[in-house]
Design a protein around this motif. Structure first.
Motif, short mmCIF file in Angstrom:
data_model
loop_
_atom_site.label_atom_id
_atom_site.label_comp_id
_atom_site.label_asym_id
_atom_site.label_seq_id
_atom_site.Cartn_x
_atom_site.Cartn_y
_atom_site.Cartn_z
N GLU A 149 8.84 3.07 -8.92
CA GLU A 149 8.58 1.49 -8.30
C GLU A 149 7.65 0.70 -8.94
N ASN A 150 7.97 -0.81 -8.90
CA ASN A 150 7.69 -1.23 -9.59
C ASN A 150 5.91 -2.51 -7.98
N LEU A 151 5.05 -1.93 -8.59
CA LEU A 151 3.93 -1.46 -7.44
C LEU A 151 3.46 -2.88 -7.65
N GLU A 152 4.01 -4.14 -8.50
CA GLU A 152 3.91 -5.14 -8.09
C GLU A 152 4.47 -6.14 -7.12
N THR A 153 5.62 -5.52 -6.83
CA THR A 153 6.14 -6.13 -6.23
C THR A 153 7.11 -5.06 -5.00
N MET A 154 6.39 -3.94 -4.72
CA MET A 154 6.55 -2.88 -3.85
C MET A 154 5.70 -3.66 -2.59
N PRO A 155 6.21 -3.84 -1.20
CA PRO A 155 5.69 -4.24 -0.08
C PRO A 155 4.61 -2.94 0.46
N ARG A 156 3.50 -3.36 0.79
CA ARG A 156 2.37 -2.70 1.34
C ARG A 156 2.35 -2.77 2.47
N VAL A 157 2.92 -1.32 2.82
CA VAL A 157 2.63 -0.58 4.20
C VAL A 157 1.70 -0.18 4.85
N PRO A 158 0.81 -0.89 5.64
CA PRO A 158 -0.61 0.69 5.99
C PRO A 158 -0.01 1.87 6.75
N LEU A 159 -0.63 3.43 6.45
CA LEU A 159 0.22 4.33 7.08
C LEU A 159 -0.01 4.23 8.54
N TYR B 153 -9.59 8.09 1.73
CA TYR B 153 -8.65 7.07 2.94
C TYR B 153 -10.11 6.10 3.01
N VAL B 154 -9.39 4.70 2.37
CA VAL B 154 -10.36 3.86 3.05
C VAL B 154 -10.48 3.42 4.27
N LEU B 155 -11.83 3.46 5.03
CA LEU B 155 -11.81 2.87 6.57
C LEU B 155 -12.21 1.57 6.33
N GLU C 207 -8.40 -7.22 -11.14
CA GLU C 207 -8.62 -8.38 -9.38
C GLU C 207 -8.20 -6.84 -8.51
N SER C 208 -7.64 -6.56 -8.80
CA SER C 208 -6.98 -5.71 -7.18
C SER C 208 -8.28 -4.56 -6.97
N SER C 209 -8.23 -4.51 -5.72
CA SER C 209 -8.25 -3.04 -5.48
C SER C 209 -8.62 -2.40 -4.02
N LEU C 210 -8.80 -1.53 -3.53
CA LEU C 210 -9.09 -0.30 -2.76
C LEU C 210 -9.38 -1.09 -1.39
N GLY C 211 -8.43 -1.10 0.21
CA GLY C 211 -9.28 -1.96 0.82
C GLY C 211 -8.87 -0.92 2.10
N PRO C 212 -9.52 -1.34 3.40
CA PRO C 212 -9.25 -0.72 4.24
C PRO C 212 -7.97 0.04 5.17
N THR C 213 -6.77 1.19 4.69
CA THR C 213 -5.99 1.78 5.44
C THR C 213 -5.03 1.89 4.38
N GLN C 214 -6.05 1.85 2.99
CA GLN C 214 -5.19 2.57 1.65
C GLN C 214 -5.80 3.91 1.52
N PHE C 215 -5.27 3.57 0.11
CA PHE C 215 -5.81 5.24 -0.20
C PHE C 215 -5.87 5.64 -1.77
N LEU D 175 5.33 11.11 5.97
CA LEU D 175 3.83 10.36 5.52
C LEU D 175 3.95 11.14 3.91
N SER D 176 4.61 12.27 3.88
CA SER D 176 5.37 12.74 2.10
C SER D 176 5.77 11.72 1.64
N ASP D 177 6.87 10.84 2.45
CA ASP D 177 7.05 9.46 1.39
C ASP D 177 6.52 9.11 0.78
N HIS D 178 5.60 8.49 2.19
CA HIS D 178 5.19 6.89 2.06
C HIS D 178 4.43 6.99 0.92
N VAL D 179 2.91 8.34 1.26
CA VAL D 179 2.12 8.61 -0.47
C VAL D 179 2.52 8.94 -1.79
N ILE D 180 3.71 9.77 -1.31
CA ILE D 180 4.73 9.90 -3.16
C ILE D 180 4.88 8.57 -3.45
N ARG D 181 5.10 7.80 -2.44
CA ARG D 181 6.08 6.45 -3.14
C ARG D 181 5.25 5.74 -3.77
#
Length: 543
Positions: free
Chosen positions: A6-16, A51-53, A70-78, A120-126
């Motif tokens: 998928e296109n990372l730029e348009t893919m909605p961010r969904v926390p675990l 996983y970032v706390l 510009e983008s980085s990883l913050g809380p709830t991202q991995f 969880l697997s589907d989310h991470v692999i996506r």
């Protein structure tokens, strides 16, 4: 056309989900990083799920040491991308942009959790797949190639990386920007491969780059595999998926790139489920991700050079560089390779104007020149259609007087109607011209000889099976294809005459040479392999 993720730029961010985070806490441990502290370096193994706390993790430019994007990883991202599934390495360094606290889970424990929790697997692999696509498209990597258009060795590295969808940056030696000048200074203004900030690879090869990226796995770490799958084309990867999903301990070995001969096809339009088409490399790459999800390991570029059967019924494969890997069963999925033309100077021009695949990488060498494609089959037709977008004109050279017997009708109709393509029937290429690079070819036609100026010749003239490594353990036909099924007195169509050795795909005598049939054979054979391994274990237990 379908892409590899998928296109990372348009893919909605969904926390675990909270339950997933709780499961990570149960098997992981917390770590802390000070501002500016490196979390991983380029080339480090992806041996843990991060996983970032709290805090922030940024991607670092391996050359300048500055923040890369510009983008980085913050809380709830991995952290991570799809190489995590195969115990690969990080392409780029990452560090804490501020005081950061993470939850880190060992890779094997994370894979076990993903196997038990499919959501969880589907989310991470996506997310992992989308990140790989983004890195590949932006060419964000610690691997930089210089002068691939001038050096055959560097070009082989580029082909390996491109076909395996591994991010890299290719630099034109004629560029005048600061980055190009710095890279050329490092390589002494010669074509080369740079890893990380300043490591120039001596005598570059796909194998050396694979070792840096941890793709050339320590294949001997397992004492005995249930099945060794030799060949990473559609049949081999399909078998890899089903072997993993059925709980078999499987290793797939590929000597060039995942995708096999299908991986050289720039656009496949008649494979079910992809109405807008998909490249052969992307199609099989998706299968590889599925296989890795189920635990199948991949090692490349490694070649099997010989095979021996032991007294206990198991097999040992001898690899390049003297390595050995053993398994209870062998699946032959090595497919076929394009034949080479008996023309003077052919080897001299391979990588310098002569190609055996038509992908994104090769198409850029066709800019502003006429391209010549030799062959009348589907691969040749797909290559011609794809190359016509970049080349000034495409010439298809066909030895016979028709395309109908060897090419799908939809391709034939398109090629005959395309003004950017000319088909030359009853014609052969008999001479190559040029200095360090191909500059032209001679056509021999019923009306005499004719020279065409070109810097890009694509040879797709049929194929020969890859079976020499079988060391005479199985029966082959007069062309070298593996005999199976009733021909060798077996009940099922994919068994060879030797217990424990199976064959699928193009390498099998009598198979239909199509991607869909290869996938089908690779899928179906696994149940038979599972039965064989089960019986072998019972017999060994009774002995």
């Amino acid at each position: 056309m379908e892409a590899l993720g998928e296109n990372l730029e348009t893919m909605p961010r969904v926390p675990l989900a909270d339950s997933h985070v709780a499961a990570l806490h149960a098997i992981g441990s917390e770590c802390s990083y000070a501002a500016g502290e490196m979390v991983v370096e380029a080339g480090d193994a992806m041996d843990r799920f991060v996983y970032v706390l709290d805090g922030e993790i940024e991607v670092v430019d391996p050359w300048s040491g500055a923040r890369l994007m510009e983008s980085s990883l913050g809380p709830t991202q991995f952290m991570g991308e799809i190489a995590f599934l195969n115990a690969g390495s990080y392409f780029l360094p990452m560090r804490a942009a501020k005081p950061t606290r993470t939850l880190e889970v060992p890779r094997t424990d994370m894979l076990d959790l993903m196997a038990r929790v499919p959501e969880l697997s589907d989310h991470v692999i996506r997310v992992f797949s989308a990140r790989r696509r983004r890195q590949f498209e932006l060419k964000n990597s610690s691997v930089k190639l210089i002068g691939a258009d001038r050096d055959a060795k560097v070009q082989k590295v580029e082909q390996f990386l491109s076909r395996n969808r591994i991010p890299f940056e290719s630099i034109d030696m004629d560029g005048r920007d600061d980055e190009t000048l710095e890279a050329c200074n490092l390589s002494d203004h010669k074509p080369g491969v740079i890893l990380g900030k300043d490591r120039v690879l001596d005598d570059p090869s796909p194998r050396k780059v694979a070792q840096y990226l941890n793709l050339d796995l320590d294949v001997c770490r397992e004492t005995l595999y249930d099945v060794l799958i030799v060949g990473g084309g559609p049949a081999g990867v399909a078998a890899s998926v089903y072997a993993g999903s059925e709980g078999l301990c499987a290793l797939t070995i590929e000597d060039t790139a995942i995708g096999g001969q299908a991986g050289t096809s720039s656009r496949i339009e008649n494979y079910m489920g992809f109405p807008t088409g998909i490249s052969g490399a992307d199609l099989v790459y998706r299968g590889q991700i599925q296989a890795m999800k189920f635990g199948t390991r991949f090692a490349m570029p490694r070649a099997v050079q010989g095979l021996a059967k032991r007294d206990d019924g198991t097999f040992c494969a001898m690899l390049d560089d003297g390595d050995e890997v053993c398994a209870k069963s062998i699946l032959v999925a090595t497919g076929v390779q394009y034949r080479r033309l008996p023309i003077d100077r052919l080897e001299e021009f391979e990588g310098a104007g002569v190609f055996y695949a038509a992908t994104d990488m090769e198409s850029r060498f066709c800019q502003g020149t006429e391209a010549v494609v030799i062959g009348g089959g589907n691969s040749a037709g797909q290559a011609a259609m794809y190359l016509s977008r970049a080349a000034k004109h495409v010439h298809i050279v066909v030895r016979g007087d028709s395309l109908a017997s060897s090419m799908s009708s939809y391709l034939t109709e398109r090629l005959e109607a395309d003004p950017a393509v000319t088909i030359h029937y009853n014609t052969t290429v008999t001479e190559l011209h040029g200095g360090d690079h191909l500059e032209g070819v001679t056509f021999t036609t019923p009306d005499g000889d004719r020279r065409i100026d070109t810097r890009a010749l694509f040879i797709m003239i049929g194929a020969a099976p890859n079976t020499d490594w079988l060391s005479g353990l199985v029966e082959t036909d007069e062309k070298g294809f593996v005999r199976t099924g009733a021909e060798v007195g077996r009940d099922t169509p994919f068994e060879t005459g030797t217990d424990g050795i199976f064959a699928v795909g193009d390498v099998r005598a009598g198979s239909v040479k199509r991607v869909a049939s290869a996938v089908g054979e690779g899928s179906v054979v696994v149940s038979r392999i599972w039965d064989y391994v089960d019986r072998l274990e019972e017999a060994q237990g009774e002995a």
